[in-house]
Write a protein that holds these residues in place. Structure first.
Motif, PDB file in Angstrom:
ATOM      1  N   CYS A 184       0.841  -1.212   0.000  1.00 24.73           N
ATOM      2  CA  CYS A 184       0.000   0.000   0.000  1.00 24.73           C
ATOM      3  C   CYS A 184       0.866   1.249   0.000  1.00 24.73           C
ATOM      4  N   HIS A 185       1.897   1.261   0.839  1.00 28.38           N
ATOM      5  CA  HIS A 185       2.791   2.426   0.897  1.00 28.38           C
ATOM      6  C   HIS A 185       3.483   2.637  -0.454  1.00 28.38           C
ATOM      7  N   TYR A 186       3.876   1.541  -1.080  1.00 25.30           N
ATOM      8  CA  TYR A 186       4.534   1.668  -2.391  1.00 25.30           C
ATOM      9  C   TYR A 186       3.575   2.261  -3.416  1.00 25.30           C
ATOM     10  N   GLN A 187       2.335   1.765  -3.451  1.00 27.06           N
ATOM     11  CA  GLN A 187       1.353   2.288  -4.393  1.00 27.06           C
ATOM     12  C   GLN A 187       1.070   3.764  -4.154  1.00 27.06           C
ATOM     13  N   SER A 188       1.228   4.213  -2.917  1.00 32.31           N
ATOM     14  CA  SER A 188       0.995   5.618  -2.579  1.00 32.31           C
ATOM     15  C   SER A 188       2.279   6.447  -2.677  1.00 32.31           C
ATOM     16  N   SER A 189       3.343   5.863  -3.232  1.00 34.33           N
ATOM     17  CA  SER A 189       4.647   6.522  -3.411  1.00 34.33           C
ATOM     18  C   SER A 189       5.304   6.897  -2.088  1.00 34.33           C
ATOM     19  N   GLU A 190       4.943   6.196  -1.025  1.00 36.22           N
ATOM     20  CA  GLU A 190       5.590   6.387   0.274  1.00 36.22           C
ATOM     21  C   GLU A 190       6.675   5.308   0.402  1.00 36.22           C
ATOM     22  N   PHE A 191       7.750   5.544  -0.332  1.00 35.29           N
ATOM     23  CA  PHE A 191       8.719   4.474  -0.559  1.00 35.29           C
ATOM     24  C   PHE A 191       9.500   4.091   0.696  1.00 35.29           C
ATOM     25  N   GLN A 192       9.867   5.067   1.526  1.00 36.35           N
ATOM     26  CA  GLN A 192      10.593   4.724   2.742  1.00 36.35           C
ATOM     27  C   GLN A 192       9.714   3.927   3.702  1.00 36.35           C
ATOM     28  N   LEU A 193       8.434   4.292   3.800  1.00 35.70           N
ATOM     29  CA  LEU A 193       7.517   3.528   4.644  1.00 35.70           C
ATOM     30  C   LEU A 193       7.371   2.098   4.108  1.00 35.70           C
ATOM     31  N   ALA A 194       7.363   1.970   2.779  1.00 34.95           N
ATOM     32  CA  ALA A 194       7.283   0.637   2.174  1.00 34.95           C
ATOM     33  C   ALA A 194       8.498  -0.199   2.560  1.00 34.95           C
ATOM     34  N   ILE A 195       9.678   0.393   2.515  1.00 31.88           N
ATOM     35  CA  ILE A 195      10.903  -0.328   2.882  1.00 31.88           C
ATOM     36  C   ILE A 195      10.873  -0.730   4.349  1.00 31.88           C
ATOM     37  N   ASP A 196      10.423   0.198   5.210  1.00 32.00           N
ATOM     38  CA  ASP A 196      10.347  -0.114   6.650  1.00 32.00           C
ATOM     39  C   ASP A 196       9.435  -1.311   6.902  1.00 32.00           C
ATOM     40  N   SER A 197       8.279  -1.342   6.233  1.00 37.47           N
ATOM     41  CA  SER A 197       7.351  -2.465   6.411  1.00 37.47           C
ATOM     42  C   SER A 197       7.948  -3.757   5.858  1.00 37.47           C
ATOM     43  N   CYS A 198       8.676  -3.659   4.758  1.00 34.86           N
ATOM     44  CA  CYS A 198       9.344  -4.850   4.201  1.00 34.86           C
ATOM     45  C   CYS A 198      10.391  -5.389   5.165  1.00 34.86           C
ATOM     46  N   GLN A 199      11.102  -4.483   5.820  1.00 35.04           N
ATOM     47  CA  GLN A 199      12.106  -4.926   6.793  1.00 35.04           C
ATOM     48  C   GLN A 199      11.454  -5.731   7.910  1.00 35.04           C
ATOM     49  N   ARG A 200      10.299  -5.268   8.393  1.00 31.87           N
ATOM     50  CA  ARG A 200       9.623  -5.982   9.476  1.00 31.87           C
ATOM     51  C   ARG A 200       9.097  -7.337   8.982  1.00 31.87           C
ATOM     52  N   ALA A 201       8.536  -7.348   7.770  1.00 36.76           N
ATOM     53  CA  ALA A 201       8.048  -8.610   7.209  1.00 36.76           C
ATOM     54  C   ALA A 201       9.206  -9.588   7.028  1.00 36.76           C
ATOM     55  N   HIS A 202      10.336  -9.095   6.573  1.00 39.46           N
ATOM     56  CA  HIS A 202      11.512  -9.941   6.333  1.00 39.46           C
ATOM     57  C   HIS A 202      12.027 -10.544   7.636  1.00 39.46           C
ATOM     58  N   GLN A 203      12.029  -9.761   8.707  1.00 38.14           N
ATOM     59  CA  GLN A 203      12.501 -10.256   9.994  1.00 38.14           C
ATOM     60  C   GLN A 203      11.597 -11.366  10.530  1.00 38.14           C
ATOM     61  N   LEU A 204      10.293 -11.222  10.268  1.00 39.17           N
ATOM     62  CA  LEU A 204       9.332 -12.184  10.801  1.00 39.17           C
ATOM     63  C   LEU A 204       9.213 -13.438   9.942  1.00 39.17           C
ATOM     64  N   GLN A 205       9.263 -13.248   8.619  1.00 40.52           N
ATOM     65  CA  GLN A 205       9.074 -14.384   7.702  1.00 40.52           C
ATOM     66  C   GLN A 205       9.866 -14.115   6.426  1.00 40.52           C
ATOM     67  N   PRO A 206      11.124 -14.516   6.401  1.00 41.12           N
ATOM     68  CA  PRO A 206      12.007 -14.124   5.295  1.00 41.12           C
ATOM     69  C   PRO A 206      11.699 -14.750   3.943  1.00 41.12           C
ATOM     70  N   GLY A 207      10.757 -15.684   3.870  1.00 40.81           N
ATOM     71  CA  GLY A 207      10.521 -16.378   2.608  1.00 40.81           C
ATOM     72  C   GLY A 207       9.399 -15.839   1.759  1.00 40.81           C
ATOM     73  N   ILE A 208       8.950 -14.610   1.991  1.00 42.07           N
ATOM     74  CA  ILE A 208       7.862 -14.027   1.196  1.00 42.07           C
ATOM     75  C   ILE A 208       8.458 -13.308  -0.012  1.00 42.07           C
TER      76      ILE A 208
END
Length: 366
Positions: A184-208
């Motif tokens: 959602c953040h990426y679609q709204s051009s909020e790119f840093q927020l998108a990266i932050d959310s990806c970092q959290r997803a990666h820490q919790l479940q790295p295989g997505i």
């Protein structure tokens, strides 16, 4: 002919039912239903129906009878529902839920109905079921998660963000919500927020896979190409098969001036998606850096069909024809370029004079 996948799936269903001894009879029933459906459709009209479509219909008919012939314990019921949804058989999943409604909570019935209806394309009905589920289970994080997913499909990004954030309030470690929030953040051009959310997803479940795609895309948008390359390197450990990684690898390689790799990856992607002209334009720029003139002619000519007056393509086509010794074509390209952008005649006057010398055309004195 029936593909093996249908028999394998049938065996899985019998295993969940703990009735594998019934498998041979059900297998025979599936074959008979497939053959009779195929014959009936042939008799009714002359239209071609793919074997896979006929198998899908036959499988649905046979298994629907099985699903309504008895009851399952709750763990097996949930396992079967997940299996049917994962193999894209939402009609059967809906039949299972409706038949087993008395074994489920009212909220779980509505949630499961919503998931099946959404996969069937019945989005408004799915929304109504989700709203009913939320009234019954307001603190169920999955209800908010799937509502957010539905809002994404409806193009309502603000509502989707609200739903995913509420999901994470209830279940902070739910990786899927972090990933969808990143989207959602990426679609709204909020790119840093998108990266932050990806970092959290990666820490919790790295295989997505989507985590790496979204994070890489956001880093490219912010022109942080080294970070984008690091995300791609992390993804390599999982051997994801999505062509999207090939596309992103080509883009990152181009922006890091690794032009040979960029051309290889972008060419691989363009074989699958030949009308991705934005990527063809980027490949053309890498080809120019590599001075691969023959390949450049093909790309620039294809791009000029979309925009005959593209300044960069016209100049590059002129240079490509010149450097491959196709002087008549180079002159035609310069004539078109000069009509649109006269300054290029002066910029490349030396090359134009050389062309005329090669063609034994006297140079005009000024």
């Amino acid at each position: 002919m029936l593909e093996t996948k249908w028999f394998t799936l049938l065996q899985q269903i019998h295993r969940i039912y703990n009735a594998e001894e019934r498998y041979p009879q059900t297998e025979a029933r599936l074959i008979d239903t497939f053959q009779s459906t195929q014959q009936r459709l042939t008799d009714i009209n002359n239209r071609d129906h793919s074997d896979d479509w006929i198998a899908h219909e036959a499988f649905t008919l046979v298994v629907s009878e099985l699903l309504t012939s008895g009851e399952l314990a709750l763990p097996a019921l949930n396992e079967l529902f997940e299996l049917l949804m994962s193999v894209k058989l939402p009609r059967l999943a809906l039949i299972l839920v409706n038949h087993s409604a008395s074994q489920l909570s009212a909220g779980d019935v509505q949630l499961k109905r919503a998931l099946a209806l959404f996969q069937l394309g019945e989005r408004e009905s799915a929304r109504q079921c989700l709203q009913d589920a939320l009234r019954l289970m307001p603190d169920n994080h999955l209800c908010h998660f799937h509502l957010g997913y539905l809002e994404v499909w409806s193009g309502e990004m603000e509502q989707a963000v609200t739903a995913f954030n509420r999901c994470l309030e209830l279940a902070p470690d739910y990786a899927g919500a972090h990933q969808n929030l990143a989207g959602c953040h990426y679609q709204s051009s909020e790119f840093q927020l998108a990266i932050d959310s990806c970092q959290r997803a990666h820490q919790l479940q790295p295989g997505i896979a989507a985590t790496y795609i979204t994070a890489t895309s956001a880093c490219i948008a912010l022109e942080r190409f080294d970070d984008a390359d690091q995300w791609l390197q992390r993804a390599q450990a999982f051997n994801f098969s999505s062509a999207e990684f090939v596309r992103l690898d080509g883009l990152v390689a181009h922006f890091q001036s690794r032009h040979q790799q960029a051309c290889e990856s972008l060419s691989q992607y363009l074989q699958l998606h030949p009308t991705s002209y934005d990527l063809m334009a980027i490949r053309a720029r890498s080809l120019l850096e590599l001075k691969q003139w023959h390949a450049l002619i093909d790309d620039t000519q294809a791009l000029l069909k979309l925009d005959p007056f593209d300044e960069w393509c016209l100049e590059t086509l002129f240079l490509a024809h010149f450097n491959t010794g196709q002087y008549a074509d180079a002159e035609r390209a310069m004539a078109e370029l000069g009509k649109q952008f006269p300054a290029y005649k002066l910029r490349h006057q030396q090359l134009v004079d050389e062309i005329r010398q090669q063609q034994a055309i006297p140079v005009q004195l000024k």
